[in-house]
Design a protein around this motif. Structure first.
Motif, short mmCIF file in Angstrom:
data_model
loop_
_atom_site.label_atom_id
_atom_site.label_comp_id
_atom_site.label_asym_id
_atom_site.label_seq_id
_atom_site.Cartn_x
_atom_site.Cartn_y
_atom_site.Cartn_z
N LEU A 1 17.94 3.98 -5.52
CA LEU A 1 16.81 4.38 -6.37
C LEU A 1 15.65 3.40 -6.19
O LEU A 1 14.47 3.82 -6.16
N LEU A 2 15.96 2.12 -6.05
CA LEU A 2 14.90 1.14 -5.81
C LEU A 2 14.15 1.42 -4.51
O LEU A 2 12.93 1.24 -4.43
N SER A 3 14.88 1.85 -3.48
CA SER A 3 14.23 2.13 -2.20
C SER A 3 13.35 3.36 -2.27
O SER A 3 12.48 3.56 -1.40
N ILE A 4 13.55 4.20 -3.29
CA ILE A 4 12.68 5.35 -3.50
C ILE A 4 11.45 4.97 -4.31
O ILE A 4 10.33 5.38 -4.02
N ILE A 5 11.67 4.14 -5.32
CA ILE A 5 10.55 3.71 -6.17
C ILE A 5 9.61 2.80 -5.40
O ILE A 5 8.38 2.90 -5.52
N PHE A 6 10.17 1.90 -4.59
CA PHE A 6 9.37 0.93 -3.83
C PHE A 6 9.55 1.18 -2.34
O PHE A 6 10.66 1.46 -1.87
N ARG A 7 8.45 1.07 -1.60
CA ARG A 7 8.52 1.13 -0.14
C ARG A 7 8.75 -0.30 0.35
O ARG A 7 7.82 -1.10 0.49
N LYS A 8 10.01 -0.63 0.57
CA LYS A 8 10.35 -2.01 0.94
C LYS A 8 9.93 -2.33 2.37
O LYS A 8 9.95 -1.45 3.24
N PRO A 9 9.58 -3.58 2.63
CA PRO A 9 9.35 -3.99 4.03
C PRO A 9 10.62 -3.80 4.86
O PRO A 9 11.73 -3.95 4.35
N VAL A 10 10.44 -3.48 6.12
CA VAL A 10 11.58 -3.15 6.97
C VAL A 10 12.61 -4.28 7.03
O VAL A 10 13.82 -4.03 6.88
N PRO A 11 12.24 -5.57 7.21
CA PRO A 11 13.27 -6.62 7.28
C PRO A 11 14.06 -6.81 5.98
O PRO A 11 15.15 -7.38 6.00
N THR B 1 0.83 -1.21 0.00
CA THR B 1 0.00 0.00 0.00
C THR B 1 0.86 1.26 0.00
O THR B 1 0.55 2.23 -0.68
N GLY B 2 1.95 1.20 0.77
CA GLY B 2 2.85 2.36 0.80
C GLY B 2 3.46 2.65 -0.55
O GLY B 2 3.62 3.81 -0.94
N THR B 3 3.82 1.58 -1.28
CA THR B 3 4.36 1.77 -2.63
C THR B 3 3.31 2.37 -3.56
O THR B 3 3.60 3.29 -4.34
N TYR B 4 2.06 1.89 -3.46
CA TYR B 4 0.99 2.44 -4.29
C TYR B 4 0.78 3.93 -3.99
O TYR B 4 0.66 4.76 -4.91
N LEU B 5 0.73 4.28 -2.71
CA LEU B 5 0.55 5.68 -2.34
C LEU B 5 1.70 6.54 -2.87
O LEU B 5 1.49 7.67 -3.32
N ARG B 6 2.89 5.98 -2.83
CA ARG B 6 4.05 6.72 -3.32
C ARG B 6 3.95 6.97 -4.82
O ARG B 6 4.25 8.06 -5.30
#
Length: 491
Positions: free
Chosen positions: A461-471, A286-291
């Motif tokens: 850049l990937l961490s900006i495009i996608f909101r990765k799970p914390v682990p 959901t965080g990735t979608y919102l982003r």
């Protein structure tokens, strides 16, 4: 050398100190300057403070202990015995410079003079005027903390320390402004933050030479940035203590200025301004979608209206399947002029909404509907498509998390409209190249503004495009910050 310029020391005669305080604080005019004379044992003593800053309960407790002291309890070495045995308070220090003492009184501390002593005691009995922490209007989240910064610096420092209980967190104090003497604090983590970044910012803070900074953090920003023609913000503002804390852990520095609820985060790239705490309060998908929705909104706020204008003026640029784009009838006002007028009307309404009292907000909405609405179309001031696309661009502007980036994006949006209306496709190419060059040349304290896109860093850049799970995160601090300690996660 005059008395005002010369360094004045505490006099053994308490009457001379009182006269100096009365003269420089205007005690005969300012009713809130308190000078209280009494005796400790057989020694004359004076307490002085600003009434609006003093905590009455603490001051009363201290005075009760002082006036109950007998002569035998404080002789010999009266001053040292009063300091170590008589005053039931921890926040206390000695000072012998009268000018420094006056500065501390104006900052809210209370001073105690004892007859026969060449030093004075400063007691931090301040009561800080402050409102309760509330959620900031521009950084609301569905779930999460609501304890945002307030206008009192000491409370703000406490909010950060509550989240980072690290012995290596440093809070470096400054006092800026010859007349206002505004308190500032530079926060950083000692074994993480790049020393060159710290040295750079500290040097610029020390070079602030001004009588006062009543506009608080904005004045400080303009001194430490020293770049005035670039509309894009090179520091990030936040009123959320959790946002400030996560940036400290990444290796940024945070500047807090008294009287302001906004913290300055430096350095800051373009991609720092497009992220929001809400994305991290939802699950990763959901965080990735919102982003992505937010990215789309930011893109439309800059490019949607100019691109539609370009295709309307140059329909040959459209592929066959999109030949419906463009108005059937333009009307008496050229399309480019319509867009430029609508651009200014949107900003006019936004400014009016800021300055309009809440009871008149409904009336403002009615006026805005008349200004940019059905009547404007009927009189052929605007075509319906112009209102549609300029409205979508306005919605995209409001989805931009950073208010400073919202305003900055309005400048290239207007420039694109003017260039396309004047030179069509050539204007768009010129504007786009200038826009890219501006962002590529911009740096925030030596950090490229487009990092990690330029210079390219795929993992970042990937961490900006996608909101990765914390682990699943690497938990490496941003390469561009050149931190002492790269890893946040220990195996």
């Amino acid at each position: 050398m005059s008395e005002d310029v010369q360094t004045k020391k505490v006099d053994e005669k308490i009457s001379n100190n009182v006269k100096y305080i009365e003269k420089h604080l205007g005690a005969d005019i300012s009713f809130d300057v308190v000078i209280r004379e009494f005796k400790i044992g057989n020694k004359k003593a004076v307490l002085s403070y600003i009434d609006t800053f003093g905590d009455d309960q603490v001051i009363t407790l201290i005075m009760q202990n002082l006036v109950d002291v007998s002569h035998e309890e404080i002789v010999p070495n009266s001053f040292e015995k009063i300091l170590k045995k008589t005053i039931p308070y921890t926040e206390i220090e000695k000072n012998y410079q009268l000018d420094d003492i006056i500065d501390e009184i104006l900052a809210g501390q209370m001073v105690l003079f004892v007859d026969g002593s060449k030093e004075a005691l400063l007691l931090d009995t301040r009561w800080y005027p402050a409102r309760d922490p509330e959620e900031p209007d521009t950084e609301r989240v569905t779930r999460g903390s609501r304890d945002s910064f307030v206008e009192t610096i000491i409370f703000n420092i406490g909010l950060v320390r509550r989240r980072i209980r690290d012995k290596r967190l440093r809070v470096k104090p400054y006092r800026v402004g010859e007349r206002t003497k505004t308190d500032m604090a530079l926060l950083y983590i000692d074994d993480v933050t790049n020393p060159e970044l710290l040295e750079n910012i500290e040097e610029k803070i020390k070079n602030i030479d001004l009588d006062g900074i009543p506009m608080a953090e904005k004045t400080v920003e303009e001194y430490i940035i020293e770049e005035f023609l670039n509309p894009y913000p090179q520091v990030r503002y936040t009123e959320r203590s959790d946002v400030a804390a996560i940036h400290l852990l990444e290796g940024h520095v945070v500047l807090l200025v008294d009287t302001s609820p906004s913290a300055i985060i430096a350095p800051a790239t373009l991609f720092h301004h497009v992220q929001h705490a809400e994305e991290y309060r939802q699950n990763a998908f959901t965080g990735t979608y919102l982003r992505w929705v937010r990215f789309f909104g930011i893109f439309t706020s800059i490019f949607l209206a100019p691109l539609w204008l370009l295709f309307s003026l140059e329909p040959d640029l459209l592929p066959p399947g999109l030949d419906f784009i463009g108005p059937d009838e333009v009307g008496p006002v050229p399309l480019a002029i319509q867009f430029i007028m609508a651009h200014f009307f949107i900003d006019l309404i936004r400014l009016a909404s800021v300055h309009t009292p809440s009871p008149l907000a409904t009336a403002l909405g009615l006026v805005a509907a008349l200004l940019i609405g059905e009547i404007a179309v009927e009189v052929q001031l605007f075509t319906p498509e112009v209102l549609l696309y300029i409205s979508i661009a306005a919605v995209g502007m409001f989805t931009t998390p950073s208010f400073e980036l919202q305003l900055a994006n309005r400048i290239p949006h207007l420039v694109f409209l003017i260039l396309i209306g004047t030179f069509t496709i050539y204007g768009f190419v010129i504007g786009l190249l200038g826009f890219i060059v501006l962002l590529a040349k911009t740096k925030s304290f030596g950090v490229p503004y487009l990092w990690p896109l330029f210079p390219f860093n795929w993992n970042a850049l990937l961490s900006i495009i996608f909101r990765k799970p914390v682990p699943m995160r690497s938990f490496g601090r941003p390469d561009a910050l050149k931190t002492k300690d790269y890893y946040r996660k220990r195996k």
